[in-house]
Design an enzyme around this catalytic site. Structure first.
Site, PDB file in Angstrom:
ATOM      1  N   LYS A  17       0.343  -0.890   0.178  1.00  6.29           N
ATOM      2  CA  LYS A  17      -0.021  -0.130   0.160  1.00  6.29           C
ATOM      3  C   LYS A  17       0.763   1.289   0.132  1.00  6.29           C
ATOM      4  O   LYS A  17       0.738   2.659  -0.874  1.00  6.29           O
ATOM      5  CB  LYS A  17      -0.429  -0.406   0.773  1.00  6.29           C
ATOM      6  CG  LYS A  17      -2.432  -0.188   1.151  1.00  6.29           C
ATOM      7  CD  LYS A  17      -3.118  -0.937   2.601  1.00  6.29           C
ATOM      8  CE  LYS A  17      -2.754   0.218   3.531  1.00  6.29           C
ATOM      9  NZ  LYS A  17      -2.240  -1.768   3.944  1.00  6.29           N
ATOM     10  N   ASP A 146      -9.851  -6.205  10.555  1.00  5.79           N
ATOM     11  CA  ASP A 146      -8.858  -6.121  11.752  1.00  5.79           C
ATOM     12  C   ASP A 146      -9.930  -4.860  12.875  1.00  5.79           C
ATOM     13  O   ASP A 146     -10.227  -4.248  12.069  1.00  5.79           O
ATOM     14  CB  ASP A 146      -7.292  -5.121  11.412  1.00  5.79           C
ATOM     15  CG  ASP A 146      -6.133  -6.304  11.004  1.00  5.79           C
ATOM     16  OD1 ASP A 146      -6.450  -7.512  10.456  1.00  5.79           O
ATOM     17  OD2 ASP A 146      -5.450  -5.872  10.702  1.00  5.79           O
ATOM     18  N   ILE A 147      -9.481  -5.376  14.132  1.00  2.00           N
ATOM     19  CA  ILE A 147     -10.555  -4.994  14.754  1.00  2.00           C
ATOM     20  C   ILE A 147      -9.862  -3.542  14.632  1.00  2.00           C
ATOM     21  O   ILE A 147     -10.670  -2.244  14.753  1.00  2.00           O
ATOM     22  CB  ILE A 147     -10.731  -5.413  16.231  1.00  2.00           C
ATOM     23  CG1 ILE A 147     -11.675  -7.046  15.994  1.00  2.00           C
ATOM     24  CG2 ILE A 147     -11.285  -4.487  17.692  1.00  2.00           C
ATOM     25  CD1 ILE A 147     -11.058  -7.359  16.662  1.00  2.00           C
ATOM     26  N   LYS A 188     -11.627 -14.912  -5.715  1.00  2.00           N
ATOM     27  CA  LYS A 188     -12.539 -15.292  -4.472  1.00  2.00           C
ATOM     28  C   LYS A 188     -12.467 -14.387  -2.779  1.00  2.00           C
ATOM     29  O   LYS A 188     -12.464 -13.325  -2.573  1.00  2.00           O
ATOM     30  CB  LYS A 188     -12.380 -16.818  -3.448  1.00  2.00           C
ATOM     31  CG  LYS A 188     -13.322 -16.361  -2.236  1.00  2.00           C
ATOM     32  CD  LYS A 188     -14.952 -16.037  -2.934  1.00  2.00           C
ATOM     33  CE  LYS A 188     -15.939 -17.356  -4.458  1.00  2.00           C
ATOM     34  NZ  LYS A 188     -16.917 -16.918  -4.955  1.00  2.00           N
ATOM     35  N   PRO A 189     -10.452 -14.703  -2.512  1.00  2.00           N
ATOM     36  CA  PRO A 189     -10.536 -13.533  -1.465  1.00  2.00           C
ATOM     37  C   PRO A 189     -10.164 -12.192  -1.833  1.00  2.00           C
ATOM     38  O   PRO A 189     -10.489 -11.162  -0.812  1.00  2.00           O
ATOM     39  CB  PRO A 189      -8.346 -13.886  -1.758  1.00  2.00           C
ATOM     40  CG  PRO A 189      -8.410 -15.046  -2.127  1.00  2.00           C
ATOM     41  CD  PRO A 189      -9.238 -15.188  -3.294  1.00  2.00           C
ATOM     42  N   THR A 190     -10.255 -11.715  -2.823  1.00  2.00           N
ATOM     43  CA  THR A 190     -10.418 -10.031  -3.626  1.00  2.00           C
ATOM     44  C   THR A 190     -11.972  -9.750  -3.585  1.00  2.00           C
ATOM     45  O   THR A 190     -12.813  -9.106  -2.600  1.00  2.00           O
ATOM     46  CB  THR A 190     -10.159  -9.004  -4.373  1.00  2.00           C
ATOM     47  OG1 THR A 190      -9.159  -9.990  -4.739  1.00  2.00           O
ATOM     48  CG2 THR A 190     -10.685  -7.951  -5.299  1.00  2.00           C
ATOM     49  N   CYS A 380      25.316   6.743  13.592  1.00  2.00           N
ATOM     50  CA  CYS A 380      24.615   6.993  14.472  1.00  2.00           C
ATOM     51  C   CYS A 380      25.929   5.770  15.263  1.00  2.00           C
ATOM     52  O   CYS A 380      27.089   6.593  16.148  1.00  2.00           O
ATOM     53  CB  CYS A 380      23.597   7.124  14.734  1.00  2.00           C
ATOM     54  SG  CYS A 380      22.330   7.225  16.333  1.00  2.00           S
ATOM     55  N   MET A 383      28.875   4.793  13.626  1.00  2.00           N
ATOM     56  CA  MET A 383      30.097   6.263  14.302  1.00  2.00           C
ATOM     57  C   MET A 383      30.603   5.916  15.130  1.00  2.00           C
ATOM     58  O   MET A 383      32.090   6.007  15.924  1.00  2.00           O
ATOM     59  CB  MET A 383      29.577   7.623  14.243  1.00  2.00           C
ATOM     60  CG  MET A 383      30.409   8.800  14.667  1.00  2.00           C
ATOM     61  SD  MET A 383      29.836  10.712  14.582  1.00  2.00           S
ATOM     62  CE  MET A 383      31.007  10.965  15.667  1.00  2.00           C
ATOM     63  N   HIS A 514      21.701  10.725  10.303  1.00  2.00           N
ATOM     64  CA  HIS A 514      21.247   9.257   9.395  1.00  2.00           C
ATOM     65  C   HIS A 514      20.936   9.922   7.682  1.00  2.00           C
ATOM     66  O   HIS A 514      19.888  10.470   7.717  1.00  2.00           O
ATOM     67  CB  HIS A 514      19.966   8.676   9.993  1.00  2.00           C
ATOM     68  CG  HIS A 514      20.442   8.010  11.337  1.00  2.00           C
ATOM     69  ND1 HIS A 514      20.594   7.280  10.628  1.00  2.00           N
ATOM     70  CD2 HIS A 514      20.005   8.369  12.202  1.00  2.00           C
ATOM     71  CE1 HIS A 514      20.319   6.937  12.313  1.00  2.00           C
ATOM     72  NE2 HIS A 514      20.255   7.050  13.532  1.00  2.00           N
ATOM     73  N   GLU A 516      20.803   8.533   5.020  1.00  2.00           N
ATOM     74  CA  GLU A 516      19.516   7.953   4.533  1.00  2.00           C
ATOM     75  C   GLU A 516      18.109   8.461   4.103  1.00  2.00           C
ATOM     76  O   GLU A 516      18.280   8.183   3.366  1.00  2.00           O
ATOM     77  CB  GLU A 516      19.417   6.231   5.148  1.00  2.00           C
ATOM     78  CG  GLU A 516      19.237   6.039   6.098  1.00  2.00           C
ATOM     79  CD  GLU A 516      20.273   6.090   6.908  1.00  2.00           C
ATOM     80  OE1 GLU A 516      19.670   5.808   9.321  1.00  2.00           O
ATOM     81  OE2 GLU A 516      21.101   7.226   7.167  1.00  2.00           O
TER      82      GLU A 516
END
Length: 542
Positions: A17, A146-147, A188-190, A380, A383, A514, A516
């Site tokens: 997603k 999901d709850i 079917k799952p979809t 971090c 180093m 950081h 990156e």
């Protein structure tokens, strides 16, 4: 007028997603629209800052000091739009805000309930801190059913009704598994996932179907029929050779075109995806290859180092080489001569981490890189371990250690108790909470003239993102520099070491921040570009 696109997921987690949201954002940008991307996470932690990287992956840090979900890294890498504190929220943070209001008496004696109070707080978050964005893409974490995610789904159901179809759209990411024994893709799952979404009052407007093979037209029609969506809005999301191919593939499937049609926006001219074509060309047709050994503590889940891995890839793109990553658990290096597994790598990366476990292995990796003259990049914790290695083996301080590991006679690395942020003094104590108490966000760093990092950045002042609560002890600077290690970057007040390097080494740099987190495929970070260039030179010596 900002249009809202809500991205949900069904069947299983890890369908992509976040990547889908980022790719759609990039495609809409390529059409000239201004976008903002957000993540709504259903877990009860206030933020992911105290969560184990091996459970939830890396913590992505924003300029304004928010500890956020790793999907915000995808958003930034694909769109270049800096994420903010207001772009990630969790159930924990939502409930915390609601309960704080209740304690203040803001609800005037009313009974506090999920509907409307929690859902109203979610809606307020979604609509806040927007100016002239054309699109706001909101990804809902977790899986439908999901709850934990129910309050978020209810909130976007309400918002979709309040905003109207001209301003709100729901895209559902789902799975089409292939059953080899049947020789068929199963829909079917979809179908069940969409029914689950319908059960909470949400009809998806588009389906993004993950599959490892093209979807036959008959199956596409079947999905459209049973899920009550336009057949053209059933989009195939196929595996790609590189994630940077995804905006191109989704565009070819009509993803962004159908989004524009939904909102009544022009489809022509087509988006300018030349940037992505260039990136894919370099990624799939490199002129060479280097191997980087990553000595980490959380290698059981590589999402723990997601931004790091991508930044190394970006360094390869900048040098037109493929970067192959070899992952090493630093604990292994604490046994015998296991560190010699690094013999055939062209560069050694030691990333961040917390706690004593595996620290000695990282120190051994730094020793190997220094003595064998292999390019070394410590970030971090990486180093800090390089500084301890220098102290023990070059500066005659054999008991050098970090106070993070307990009492030490030579605290080369110690807990930060105060620092300057902007014009304010920030204070912390060892007895305080762990969550949100680190030195977080973007801070300036002054680079020393004549150093390697000064030539790499081409500037004397930089600004990078931090996430740490321990710092190299400035009181040992004189001894360390006498031993050959140079402090090449410092905080503006000159008290906090930010960068160290060995001037007589081909490439040995440690940074407290950081880098990156700011690297992008179309704008690789200069430190990673330089590191990979040094690895290329090393590969010619091996």
């Amino acid at each position: 007028m900002t249009r809202f696109i809500f991205i949900t997921g069904g069947v299983v987690s890890s369908l992509g997603k976040g990547l889908a949201s980022a790719a759609l954002g990039a495609s809409l940008q390529a059409r000239g629209y201004k976008v903002r991307l957000r993540k709504l996470d259903p877990y009860l932690n206030v933020d992911p800052g105290t969560m184990s990287p091996t459970q939830h992956g890396e913590v992505f840090v924003t300029d304004d000091g928010a500890e956020t979900d790793l999907d915000l890294g995808h958003y930034e890498r694909f769109t270049g739009v800096p994420a903010r504190q207001s772009d990630n929220v969790t159930s924990g943070r939502i409930y915390k805000m609601v309960l704080e209001k209740e304690r203040r008496g803001d609800y005037l004696g009313g009974t506090v309930q999920v509907i409307p109070h929690v859902t109203d707080q979610i809606k307020t978050f979604v609509l806040s801190d927007l100016t002239d964005e054309d699109f706001c893409l909101c990804e809902i974490g977790g899986t439908v059913g999901d709850i934990e995610s129910l309050p978020f789904l209810e909130a976007i159901r309400q918002l979709s009704n309040e905003l109207g179809r001209e301003r709100a759209m729901v895209i559902h990411v789902t799975l089409l598994p292939y059953i080899p024994t049947a020789g068929e893709i199963k829909t079917k799952p979809t179908q069940h996932s969409v029914k689950e979404l319908l059960s909470v009052g949400i009809q998806p407007d588009m389906l993004l179907c993950r599959s490892d093979r093209p979807i036959p037209e008959s199956e596409r029609r079947k999905i459209a029929l049973f899920c009550n969506v336009n057949e053209k809005n059933v989009i195939a999301a196929l595996d790609a050779p590189t994630i940077y191919q995804v905006p191109i593939d989704y565009n070819a499937q009509g993803f962004d075109s159908q989004v524009c049609k939904f909102f009544g926006l022009p489809v022509e001219p087509a988006p300018d995806l030349s940037r992505w074509h260039g990136i894919v060309e370099r990624a799939t047709k490199p002129e060479g290859e280097v191997t980087i050994g990553v000595v980490g503590k959380y290698t059981s889940l590589l999402d723990s180092y997601k931004s790091l891995a991508e930044a190394l890839v970006h360094g390869g793109l900048a040098n037109n080489v493929r970067v192959r990553l070899r992952w090493f658990d630093s604990e292994v290096f604490e046994k015998g001569d296991a560190v010699n597994h690094l013999e055939d790598v062209h560069g050694i990366m030691v990333p961040g981490g917390f706690g004593e476990r595996g620290a000695e292995g990282k120190i051994k990796a730094a020793t190997f890189a220094r003595t064998r003259r292999v390019p070394y990049f410590g970030i971090c914790f990486g180093m800090q371990m390089a500084v301890i290695e220098c102290a023990r083996n070059l500066a005659n301080l054999p008991r050098a250690s970090s106070s993070e590991f307990g009492y030490t006679e030579e605290p080369l690395v110690g807990l930060m108790t105060e620092w300057i942020r902007g014009e304010q003094l920030v204070k912390r104590s060892a007895a305080g909470d762990l969550g949100g108490t680190m030195r977080l966000g973007a801070y300036k760093c002054h680079l020393v003239e004549g150093t390697k990092v000064r030539s790499i950045y081409g500037s004397d002042v930089i600004q990078e993102r931090h996430r740490h609560r321990y710092e190299v002890n400035i009181n040992y600077r004189e001894q360390l520099e006498a031993a050959g290690m140079r402090f090449s970057g410092m905080s503006p007040d000159g008290l906090l070491p930010e960068i160290v390097e060995y001037p007589d080494h081909p490439w040995f740099i440690g940074v407290q921040f950081h880098p990156e987190l700011k690297s992008k495929p179309f704008d690789p970070h200069p430190l990673f570009t330089s590191f990979i260039r040094a690895a290329i030179e090393q590969s010619r010596l091996v």
